[in-house]
Design an enzyme around this catalytic site. Structure first.
Site, PDB file in Angstrom:
ATOM      1  N   ASP A 142       0.792  -1.242   0.061  1.00 48.58           N
ATOM      2  CA  ASP A 142       0.007  -0.074   0.074  1.00 48.58           C
ATOM      3  C   ASP A 142       0.778   1.185  -0.049  1.00 48.58           C
ATOM      4  OD1 ASP A 142      -2.544  -0.390  -0.403  1.00 48.58           O
ATOM      5  OD2 ASP A 142      -3.253  -0.431   1.685  1.00 48.58           O
ATOM      6  N   ASP A 447     -12.450  -6.810   9.757  1.00 44.79           N
ATOM      7  CA  ASP A 447     -12.521  -8.179   9.612  1.00 44.79           C
ATOM      8  C   ASP A 447     -13.820  -8.814  10.235  1.00 44.79           C
ATOM      9  OD1 ASP A 447     -11.556  -7.424  11.874  1.00 44.79           O
ATOM     10  OD2 ASP A 447      -9.460  -8.050  11.443  1.00 44.79           O
TER      11      ASP A 447
HETATM   12  O1  LIG Z   1      -3.886   1.139   4.577  1.00 44.10           O
HETATM   13  C1  LIG Z   1      -3.274   0.032   5.088  1.00 44.10           C
HETATM   14  C2  LIG Z   1      -3.669  -0.259   6.500  1.00 44.10           C
HETATM   15  C3  LIG Z   1      -2.976  -1.393   6.927  1.00 44.10           C
HETATM   16  N1  LIG Z   1      -2.565  -2.355   5.814  1.00 44.10           N
HETATM   17  C4  LIG Z   1      -2.194  -3.800   6.428  1.00 44.10           C
HETATM   18  O2  LIG Z   1      -2.956  -4.506   7.325  1.00 44.10           O
HETATM   19  C5  LIG Z   1      -2.408  -5.036   8.198  1.00 44.10           C
HETATM   20  C6  LIG Z   1      -2.804  -4.876   9.586  1.00 44.10           C
HETATM   21  O3  LIG Z   1      -2.746  -3.518  10.063  1.00 44.10           O
HETATM   22  P1  LIG Z   1      -1.971  -3.137  11.223  1.00 44.10           P
HETATM   23  O4  LIG Z   1      -2.023  -1.811  11.501  1.00 44.10           O
HETATM   24  O5  LIG Z   1      -0.874  -3.851  11.633  1.00 44.10           O
HETATM   25  O6  LIG Z   1      -3.161  -3.822  12.436  1.00 44.10           O
HETATM   26  P2  LIG Z   1      -3.404  -4.607  13.635  1.00 44.10           P
HETATM   27  O7  LIG Z   1      -4.220  -4.046  14.680  1.00 44.10           O
HETATM   28  O8  LIG Z   1      -1.626  -4.930  13.940  1.00 44.10           O
HETATM   29  O9  LIG Z   1      -4.119  -5.814  13.171  1.00 44.10           O
HETATM   30  C7  LIG Z   1      -4.989  -6.587  13.619  1.00 44.10           C
HETATM   31  O10 LIG Z   1      -6.196  -5.934  13.264  1.00 44.10           O
HETATM   32  C8  LIG Z   1      -6.702  -5.773  12.037  1.00 44.10           C
HETATM   33  C9  LIG Z   1      -7.895  -5.099  11.937  1.00 44.10           C
HETATM   34  O11 LIG Z   1      -8.534  -4.973  13.267  1.00 44.10           O
HETATM   35  C10 LIG Z   1      -6.822  -6.913  11.349  1.00 44.10           C
HETATM   36  O12 LIG Z   1      -7.139  -6.706  10.084  1.00 44.10           O
HETATM   37  C11 LIG Z   1      -5.303  -7.753  11.310  1.00 44.10           C
HETATM   38  O13 LIG Z   1      -5.276  -8.818  10.645  1.00 44.10           O
HETATM   39  C12 LIG Z   1      -4.972  -7.991  12.805  1.00 44.10           C
HETATM   40  O14 LIG Z   1      -3.661  -8.661  12.888  1.00 44.10           O
HETATM   41  C13 LIG Z   1      -0.900  -4.834   8.084  1.00 44.10           C
HETATM   42  O15 LIG Z   1      -0.281  -5.986   7.446  1.00 44.10           O
HETATM   43  C14 LIG Z   1      -0.854  -3.465   7.293  1.00 44.10           C
HETATM   44  O16 LIG Z   1       0.346  -3.678   6.377  1.00 44.10           O
HETATM   45  C15 LIG Z   1      -2.744  -2.373   4.496  1.00 44.10           C
HETATM   46  O17 LIG Z   1      -2.565  -3.172   3.977  1.00 44.10           O
HETATM   47  N2  LIG Z   1      -3.154  -1.105   4.117  1.00 44.10           N
END
Ligand SMILES: O=c1ccn([C@@H]2O[C@H](COP(=O)(O)OP(=O)(O)O[C@H]3O[C@H](CO)[C@@H](O)[C@H](O)[C@H]3O)[C@@H](O)[C@H]2O)c(=O)[nH]1
Ligand SMILES: [Mn+2]
Length: 579
Positions: A142, A447
């Site tokens: 992204d 999700d």
């Molecule tokens: O514009 C964006 C923002 C995030 N991501 C990806 O989304 C994932 C999750 O984002 P992150 O900010 O790391 O969120 P977390 O809170 O760590 O993630 C948890 O919470 C998310 C939503 O609540 C779920 O989608 C994830 O799978 C879960 O691991 C990462 O791989 C990011 O690279 C994108 O691809 N595009």
């Protein structure tokens, strides 16, 4: 006869826990205590001073709320279930016709999510113990960063050595970063430090050094831009404003598509969707939907695995375990997704911020599984493509596991251009994408909302925790990261509660009422904050004036512990019972 027996034997089986009766007794005891507390509050309202009356009633209201929330949590603690899969049967029956699996890895920022670590995740996906002609790995970037693209080119070259090495030594985990770290720091490593081990480690470190050097420079030096794909990066490209870039890095039938033992590699595709200032990109949900469309034209695997870039595969068999659910002859056709737990391998000993999510992973999700509706929690989930694409479950539904894409006339370059429009900003305008198709938009917990929508469309789901953890990730480590993550989860949950998808208010016609209550634990998480604050502030303030709002010290201890920490207490007791 024997063949017939195996043909009929299920691919998975389900069992409950031994301590269930004991737990039910325990819960009944807690319920009695709660009723006593409420009775006491109601029959002893102090009327001598209005502030005291007000404090008393506030505590009573908080306790009523806690009691209600406690009842919600009971739904998922009453009947947790666990599964066992039979991979051998799966291979006997479907060994030669396993379905295609498309893996989606999402990354968004080469600074916060270093490309060297993202590549370890990608390599762990490429090295799955699964027929490589059936496996395609898509990396969604992204940030649209050429640094990540460069790192992916390096990872594809390294994979030619890494995958045969993994196969030869039965390596676990197949993330090179985790593998080398663990084999240096733990005595339980199953591989002796040998020449081959050292050679592979050197090769890995050289690759990481090259990637880190480029990342530190902030750009890819001209002499390293050997791949023609770099020509797609123009000088005016910035993360929030650029054209779509789609690159099929490993395809079929070219010299790049085999490892150095001449065995086919999985497909690898780099995808940076178009970004424009004036168009909202819908975060991870937006990127997943682009991957859904792009992959449907390149590999079209009927099963999709999504992982965050910081969550590597720790168990090279976990695809097969997930398939035991989908391919089970009796129950498989009803299953929309299979969720694995999210464990982190950077949790500190004291786990200051309670990141291990043990209650969720070990109790709540198995409890939701009791209603055949464990939640979709993001990373580590296997989806049936059709369910994710918005199809309704119908009784006579039969999956076409052999679906693929007729690629007879399209070379990789032609295909890249052909699918580019699927990754454009305007493609979704006036369509049902984000509303009825793909991941849902407009919710901080996209999700959970997407999983709920799949459940509402009649699909069931399964939750599976393997003895060797399927995925391991990097959890938040600072208070700031934790607050941000928790705020997002609680905000997203509340959004769902207040929306027209609200399980507690409107869901009972579509899914079992118990599952609606289970969902509400997360939907109403944020609402706990006011009663908790009341409970933490009012009693100490009154104690300063020597007024106790509880009958006796001993009861105060029981009372406050029972009510405010009730979840932890139950978890403790329950885990004793389970183990
Ligand atoms: O514009 C964006 C923002 C995030 N991501 C990806 O989304 C994932 C999750 O984002 P992150 O900010 O790391 O969120 P977390 O809170 O760590 O993630 C948890 O919470 C998310 C939503 O609540 C779920 O989608 C994830 O799978 C879960 O691991 C990462 O791989 C990011 O690279 C994108 O691809 N595009
Ligand atoms: Mn994350």
């Amino acid at each position: 006869m024997e063949r017939e027996m195996t043909a009929r034997a299920p691919l998975f089986q389900t069992h409950g826990t031994k301590g269930r009766t004991l737990y039910k007794l325990y819960a009944s005891f807690i319920l009695t205590c709660i009723l006593f507390i409420l009775f006491y509050r109601l029959t002893h309202i102090p009327l001598e001073h209005y502030t005291l009356t007000f404090a008393w009633i506030s505590l009573f209201a908080s306790e009523l709320w806690f009691s209600f929330y406690w009842i919600l949590t009971q739904t998922v603690r009453w009947n947790p279930i666990y599964h066992q899969t039979f991979k051998q049967r799966l291979l006997q029956r479907y060994g030669n016709e396993l379905p295609g699996v498309d893996v989606f890895v999402c990354t968004a920022d080469p600074v916060a999510e270093p490309p060297s670590l993202v590549m370890s995740t990608v390599l762990s996906m490429m090295a799955y113990d699964y027929p490589k002609e059936k496996l395609s790995v898509y990396l969604s970037d992204d940030a649209g960063s050429e640094l990540t693209f460069y790192a992916l080119c390096e990872a594809c070259k390294f994979a030619k050595h890494w995958i045969p090495f993994c196969n030869k030594f039965d390596v676990e985990p197949r993330s090179p970063n985790a593998f080398f770290y663990k084999s240096c720091h733990s005595s339980s490593s199953n591989l002796p430090i040998s020449n081959e081990w050292s050679k592979m480690k050197d090769m890995y470190e050289e690759m990481i050094n090259r990637i880190n050097f480029v990342v530190a420079q902030g750009k890819v030096p001209q002499k390293l831009k050997q791949h023609q794909g770099f020509s797609k990066w123009t000088s005016d490209m910035i993360p929030r404003n650029h054209d779509a870039v789609i690159q099929i890095l490993v395809d079929r039938d070219d010299e790049n598509s085999v490892d150095n033992e001449n065995i086919l590699l999985p497909r690898v595709i780099y995808v940076a969707r178009e970004k424009r200032h004036q168009h909202h990109h819908n975060f991870k949900a937006g990127s997943m939907n682009v991957l859904l469309r792009v992959s449907s034209q390149i590999s079209n695997g009927p099963i999709i695995l999504n992982v965050d870039c910081d969550m590597y595969s720790n168990n090279s068999q976990s695809i097969k375990d997930a398939l035991c659910f989908f391919l089970d002859e009796k129950k498989g056709h009803e299953i929309g997704f299979v969720q694995y737990p999210q464990y982190y391998d950077n949790i500190t000993k004291n786990d200051l911020y309670d990141n291990s999510l043990n209650v969720l992973s070990m109790i709540d999700l198995p409890g939701m599984d009791g209603f055949e509706r464990p939640l979709y929690i993001g990373s580590g989930c296997f989806h049936r493509r059709e369910a994710l694409e918005g199809r309704k479950y119908s009784k006579g539904y039969i999956e076409d596991w052999n679906r693929g894409v007729d690629r007879t006339c399209a070379s990789a370059c032609v295909l890249e251009e052909k699918v580019k429009h699927l990754a454009s900003c305007i493609y979704e305008h006036n369509t049902l994408w984000g509303k009825e198709i793909g991941l849902r938009y407009g919710c901080a917990a996209e999700d959970m909302l997407t999983g709920l929508a799949i459940h509402y469309k009649g699909w069931k789901s399964k939750y599976m925790d393997l003895e060797r953890k399927a995925f391991l990730g990097v959890g938040p480590t600072t208070l700031e990261q934790n607050l941000l993550q928790r705020k997002r989860w609680s905000e997203g949950g509340l959004q769902i509660f207040l929306s027209k998808s609200s399980p507690l208010l409107f869901g009972h016609q579509k899914i079992k009422f118990g599952a609606c209550m289970g969902y509400s634990i997360y939907n109403l998480w944020a609402a706990n904050s006011f009663p908790t604050l009341t409970y933490l502030l009012i009693p100490p303030l009154f104690l300063l004036n020597n007024i106790s709002l509880f009958p006796k010290v001993r009861i105060y201890i029981i009372n406050s512990n029972l009510i405010t920490n009730i979840y932890d207490h139950q978890y403790l007791t329950f885990s004793i019972i389970v183990s």
